[in-house]
Design an enzyme around this catalytic site. Structure first.
Site, short mmCIF file in Angstrom:
data_model
loop_
_atom_site.label_atom_id
_atom_site.label_comp_id
_atom_site.label_asym_id
_atom_site.label_seq_id
_atom_site.Cartn_x
_atom_site.Cartn_y
_atom_site.Cartn_z
N LYS A 115 0.81 -1.22 0.00
CA LYS A 115 0.00 0.00 0.00
C LYS A 115 0.85 1.27 0.00
O LYS A 115 0.46 2.28 -0.58
CB LYS A 115 -0.95 0.00 1.20
N LYS A 217 -7.47 -9.65 -8.56
CA LYS A 217 -8.65 -9.77 -7.71
C LYS A 217 -9.68 -8.69 -8.04
O LYS A 217 -9.32 -7.57 -8.42
CB LYS A 217 -8.26 -9.64 -6.23
N LYS A 220 -12.51 -2.89 -5.21
CA LYS A 220 -13.26 -1.63 -5.13
C LYS A 220 -12.53 -0.50 -5.84
O LYS A 220 -13.14 0.46 -6.31
CB LYS A 220 -13.45 -1.21 -3.67
#
Length: 354
Positions: A115, A217, A220
């Site tokens: 991240k 994957k 969102k």
């Protein structure tokens, strides 16, 4: 106290729209777990500001996650549904755990590296330390089990490490309070306060991938809305997205081995299997040899059949947020009572005045 009372805890972060992957990989399992367990389900809004500080509508996102919980079948009366920020003991225990955890432990967290990216020096301190808050989320209720996916296993191991170090460092003080449990760490018997939480892995979790790229994957954060089926999508949107889902020129194989090297085909078959509670072999026994022009409409019909009632109930709940707010408020009060009792013990164990 001779043992820890079994308790399941899990949370979902209120960032972006919930999608099919969130439902199949997490929320549907939450619903199943409540049948035979004492459960606490949390909207982890404190975590939402670790990577992005300012949100346009954080309250709306919190309500949306809660609505998805309720619409999917979680019972907020028998169990607890609340938002994390409503219970300040989460942050309070996280500070104690920040002092228990070691910097080296945090630096090894692969999700932080992913991240933060290359600009690690510019990442927030919250992003580095959020696994410590995650440990506090679980242990402020002395939860014993957490349903986890592959991407959270490392964080659960860290929660165990933090609990273990706290128990060992404070074992004499824990014994003096009379609030601990006899347990064994390695081969050493100790008197610990926090359980070493166990992962709940109920069969292979369906790994739902992007409809536009079967190697990634479903997310969102993907800029393409066509890459995912959102829980709030209507029947027409679901049909359009599945119709446009990437495939290859070949038809469906009759055996599971025939899906190797075909990530998009494998993903669509896996989604059908998960929605129908079948195996991939079952699905291929029915559709093997068929073209995607036959399979995609069947998959769309199934997805609409499963998701349309959830979407409709979410829309109804979010149309008048007073009911959702009342559920979260009640859950926060009930969760807070449990968390407050644990923090009183922690104050006594650490030696804070109160």
């Amino acid at each position: 106290m001779n043992s820890f009372s079994p308790l399941v805890f899990s949370g979902v972060q209120p960032t972006g729209n919930l999608h099919l992957g969130n439902y199949l990989g997490a929320i549907r399992k939450f619903v199943a777990l409540q049948e035979n367990n004492d459960c606490i389900y949390c909207v982890v809004d404190l975590h939402a500001i670790t990577a992005q500080l300012v949100h346009e509508d954080l309250r709306g996102q919190i309500r949306s996650i809660a609505a998805a919980f309720i619409a999917s079948g979680i019972d907020p009366v028998k169990h607890i549904v609340f938002n994390q920020a409503a219970v300040p003991q989460h942050a309070e225990l996280a500070w104690v755990f920040n002092c228990v955890a070691r910097i080296g432990w945090m630096n090894r967290m692969t999700q932080f590296k992913d991240k933060a990216g290359k600009d690690r020096e510019n990442a927030s301190l919250g992003l580095l330390a959020y696994p410590s808050l995650m440990a506090a989320d679980i242990l402020v209720y002395r939860a014993t089990h957490v349903p986890v996916g592959d991407d959270q296993k490392q964080h659960l191991e860290l929660a165990r490490d933090i609990a273990q170090k706290f128990n060992i460092d404070f074992q004499e003080k824990i014994r003096a309070t009379g609030k601990g449990v006899d347990m064994v760490v390695g081969e050493e018997p100790i008197h610990g306060y926090f359980p070493l939480v166990e992962p709940l892995i109920d069969g292979p979790a369906p790994r739902v991938m992007s409809l536009r790229d079967g190697t990634k994957k479903m997310s969102k954060s993907d800029p393409s809305d066509l890459s995912r089926i959102n829980l709030m999508d209507d029947a027409d949107e679901i049909l359009k997205k599945i119709r446009k889902a990437k495939t290859d020129p070949d038809g469906l194989p009759s055996e599971v081995d025939g899906l190797k090297g075909r990530p998009e085909a494998d993903n669509l078959v896996g989604i059908y299997a998960a929605l129908a509670d079948k195996t991939k072999a079952d699905v291929l026994a029915e559709f093997g040899g068929q073209q995607f022009s036959v399979f995609k409409p069947a998959l769309a019909d199934l997805a609409v059949h499963v998701l349309a009632p959830i979407s409709a109930e979410m829309q109804r709940l979010l149309g008048d947020t007073s009911h959702i707010d009342a559920i979260l408020r009640d859950g926060g009060e009930r969760a807070g009572a449990r968390a407050e009792a644990v923090m009183k013990d922690v104050f006594d164990i650490v030696g804070f005045l109160r």
